[in-house]
Write a protein that holds these residues in place. Structure first.
Motif, PDB file in Angstrom:
ATOM      1  N   GLU A 348       0.841  -1.192   0.000  1.00 23.93           N
ATOM      2  CA  GLU A 348       0.000   0.000   0.000  1.00 23.93           C
ATOM      3  C   GLU A 348       0.879   1.247   0.000  1.00 23.93           C
ATOM      4  O   GLU A 348       1.817   1.353   0.783  1.00 23.93           O
ATOM      5  N   ASN A 407      -4.439   4.773  -2.358  1.00 23.60           N
ATOM      6  CA  ASN A 407      -5.685   5.296  -1.783  1.00 23.60           C
ATOM      7  C   ASN A 407      -6.268   6.392  -2.669  1.00 23.60           C
ATOM      8  O   ASN A 407      -5.553   7.256  -3.156  1.00 23.60           O
ATOM      9  N   GLU A 439      -7.704   1.853  -3.690  1.00 26.47           N
ATOM     10  CA  GLU A 439      -8.474   1.678  -2.466  1.00 26.47           C
ATOM     11  C   GLU A 439      -9.461   2.832  -2.342  1.00 26.47           C
ATOM     12  O   GLU A 439      -9.070   3.991  -2.260  1.00 26.47           O
ATOM     13  N   ASP A 469     -11.925   0.106   1.163  1.00 24.46           N
ATOM     14  CA  ASP A 469     -11.130   0.395   2.355  1.00 24.46           C
ATOM     15  C   ASP A 469     -12.038   0.639   3.558  1.00 24.46           C
ATOM     16  O   ASP A 469     -13.207   0.997   3.394  1.00 24.46           O
ATOM     17  N   LYS A 490     -11.133  -4.507   2.471  1.00 21.14           N
ATOM     18  CA  LYS A 490     -10.197  -4.389   3.590  1.00 21.14           C
ATOM     19  C   LYS A 490     -10.988  -4.156   4.871  1.00 21.14           C
ATOM     20  O   LYS A 490     -11.679  -3.147   5.022  1.00 21.14           O
TER      21      LYS A 490
HETATM   22 CA    CA Z   1      -5.967   2.367   2.626  1.00 19.30          CA
END
Ligand code: CA
Ligand code: C2E
Ligand code: CA
Length: 597
Positions: A348, A407, A439, A469, A490
């Motif tokens: 990530e 993200n 994400e 996320d 997630k």
């Molecule tokens: Ca994240």
């Protein structure tokens, strides 16, 4: 205009006894009633103006001592906010001088030689009409038309006066700034007419709560202000805040329907919390924002911390505008481990900001600021490209096959050209779409916007992966999730943290995992810090793990180095073991501990 039945209160100012007599006679021959006062010099006129209500002034231009125009100027200073209906009485030669005052829009003039009852009557009518017109304009400029309350401009004037008074008399006062809660709801569901009714009634309720010396104003929209004198309220500012709050929580009955609104209130005390009206309003506004944040129908007093926090926020916002990302921003990578196949599934990308004066600023602090200032779009583009570039680079290391996940802010997702931005980043860096994952937060996806759904479909068409996320924190509808091109979910870190000691968290995780299995969606757990949690997650069927247990987020170079040590050889050539009794990469949690997250 003027009611013909009420006498006009007229002041004649002339140092010539004969001229005064002529004027008086002209007035007597008019078909209307006057209440006439006469004075023979400027000082007396000003005295009279100060103490008695006067509708219209007939002013000799040339006088002994103080001249007509000086008298007029002084009268204006005494009451700056009203128009004076004044008529200069001039001789032939004086016309040019009087002309300058008339040009300034002040008044009218009549030549004494041409004065007939008719001429004078018309001049008086005209002067009174102009005064009336001015007062109407003044009302429009200083009042809120809907509620009749003072508007922001006039209220600021009152505030300035209150501040000035505190300097002379050591008097303190309180400024309440109110913002209605749920007002938009009323407007949206019952219409603007209903909204207007609520505002009018709010104005009435507020006025019923205050003392005569205090002021209520409507500053705009659903924002009101109250200025209260502390001498009269005593120490009971809190009590007044309480009363205001309760009064507005009472239901409003609009078209037979009961509505509950309430207001968030910020309070600043003068002169302590501000030396100018702007400063006071700004500080009360900060307190109000805090109240709003805290929930419905709350009130807060301004305190210095709020200003410090707002100042820091402002600094961050300005700094973001300088676009010094290439020198101050960095991207860190946190590996995500697939414990079943003993491989690094992905990493990530996490933004880091080293500010020259403020030091390290967490993305938790600056991302929301960048979102509200719309800077997030360009920052997002920057990190997307950087992450693709880095990932393309580590394909030439043992980390080959490891993808990167970036993200994405809801704001980016709502941009119609977002898929294009992603495609551009891939094209420019040569990274294969299958190695990129985005994400998006659960709340962003559940937002009922078609643009978001379109963006996700376009991204899926390009071939990038999508993960949800912070799952579990929002209100997902399963039916909706099913219709979206989602590859991974997630689990929110808070559930993972509580897994070992909280039954509810365990149940939530179990149900997310079984949901994922049914829908063919990979479940990722983040925030895994210890071995027991890891083992439990694997038992429950979660096969992608991220957390400090394996590694903290690392700068690019260190991440590649970490990969070299952990994997040694190209991981795609490793033979996948079956369910490991001891999860591999075990000691790696310690790696990189010299770099702070
Ligand atoms: Ca994240
Ligand atoms: P997130 O997406 O939920 O990121 C995970 C956060 O958890 C990261 O914090 C990470 O450092 C932290 N973390 C990872 N493992 C552990 C662990 O085992 N224990 C604990 N206590 N924490 C762990 P970070 O880097 O401070 O990022 C915070 C948030 O900032 C992110 O939450 C994400 O919402 C946002 N963010 C970070 N980078 C970006 C970015 O490039 N774009 C956008 N839009 N948001 C970003
Ligand atoms: Ca997260």
């Amino acid at each position: 205009m003027t009611n013909p039945d009420t006498p006009i209160r007229l002041l004649i100012v002339d140092d010539d006894d004969v001229d005064r007599e002529i004027t008086r006679r002209a007035l007597k021959r008019m078909k209307r009633t006057f209440h006439v006062t006469e004075v023979s010099d400027g000082e007396a006129a000003i005295e009279m103006w100060r103490d008695t209500p006067i509708d219209c002034v007939l002013l000799d231009y040339w006088m002994q001592g103080m001249n007509g125009d000086e008298v007029f100027q002084q009268m204006m200073m005494i009451r700056p906010d009203t128009a004076i209906a004044a008529i200069f009485l001039t001789g032939h030669s004086d016309d040019t001088q009087a002309g300058s005052l008339i040009k300034a829009g002040a008044c009218d003039y009549v030549s004494k030689h041409e004065m007939t009852p008719d001429v004078l009557s018309r001049a008086i009518d005209y002067a009174l009409a102009r005064k009336c017109h001015f007062e109407q304009l003044n009302y429009l400029a200083t009042r809120d038309i809907l509620t009749g309350l003072p508007n922001r401009a006039l209220f600021s004037l009152f505030l300035e006066q209150a501040i000035a008074r505190t300097q002379r008399e050591q008097k303190e006062f309180a400024l309440f700034l109110l913002d209605m809660d749920r007002f938009k709801n009323v407007n949206d569901t019952l219409g603007h007419h209903a909204g207007d009714q609520v505002l009018v009634e709010t104005a009435q309720r507020l006025e019923s709560l205050i003392q005569t010396h205090d002021t209520v104003a409507r500053l705009g929209g659903d924002e009101f202000a109250v200025l209260a004198d502390l001498v009269h309220e005593g120490a009971s500012i809190t009590a007044l805040a309480e009363r205001i709050s309760l009064e507005l929580q009472r239901s409003f009955v609009i078209d037979g329907q009961e509505c509950y609104l309430g207001a968030s209130v910020g309070i600043a005390l003068g002169p302590k919390d501000g030396k100018t009206s702007e400063e006071l309003l700004r500080n009360a506004d900060l307190a109000q924002a805090k109240a709003k944040q805290d929930g419905l129908s709350r009130y807060f007093f301004f305190d210095e911390d709020m200003r410090v926090l707002a100042e820091r926020r402002r600094q961050i916002e300005t700094s973001l505008r300088y676009n010094r990302w290439d020198t101050e921003f960095d991207v860190y990578y946190q590996p995500r481990i697939d414990p079943i196949h003993n491989r690094v599934a992905s990493a990530e990308a996490l933004l880091r900001w080293q500010h020259p004066t403020l030091g390290t600023i967490s993305p938790i602090e600056f991302i929301p600021i960048a979102e509200s200032s719309r800077q997030i779009a360009s920052i997002g583009r920057w990190i997307l490209k950087k992450a693709c570039l880095h990932c393309a680079e580590w394909q030439h290391s043992p980390l080959k096959g490891t993808g990167v996940s970036v993200n994405v802010s809801p704001i980016q997702l709502k941009d119609a050209r977002f898929a294009e931005v992603v495609a551009d980043a891939l094209a420019e860096t040569g990274l294969s779409a299958s190695l990129l994952e985005l994400e998006v937060t659960e709340t962003a996806v559940m937002d009922n916007q078609t643009t978001v759904v379109e963006a996700l479909n376009e991204l899926a068409a390009i071939g990038v992966g999508i993960s949800i996320d912070d799952f579990g924190t929002g209100y997902s509808s399963l039916a909706r999730l099913h219709r979206l091109p989602v590859d991974k979910i997630k689990i929110d870190r808070s559930f993972v943290t509580d897994l070992m000691h909280d039954r509810v968290s365990r149940l939530i995780i179990e149900s997310i995992i079984s949901l994922g299995n049914q829908m063919n969606i990979t479940i990722v757990a983040e925030g895994v810090e210890d071995e027991t949690t890891l083992q439990r997650l694997v038992q429950l069927g979660c096969y992608e793990i991220q957390g400090y247990y394996f590694s903290r987020p690392l700068p690019f170079d260190h991440f590649v180095e970490w990969g070299n040590i952990q994997l040694g050889i190209d991981q795609t050539q490793r033979i996948a073991p079956s369910m490991p009794s001891r999860v591999f990469l075990s000691q790696s949690g310690r790696f990189g501990s010299s770099w702070t997250n």
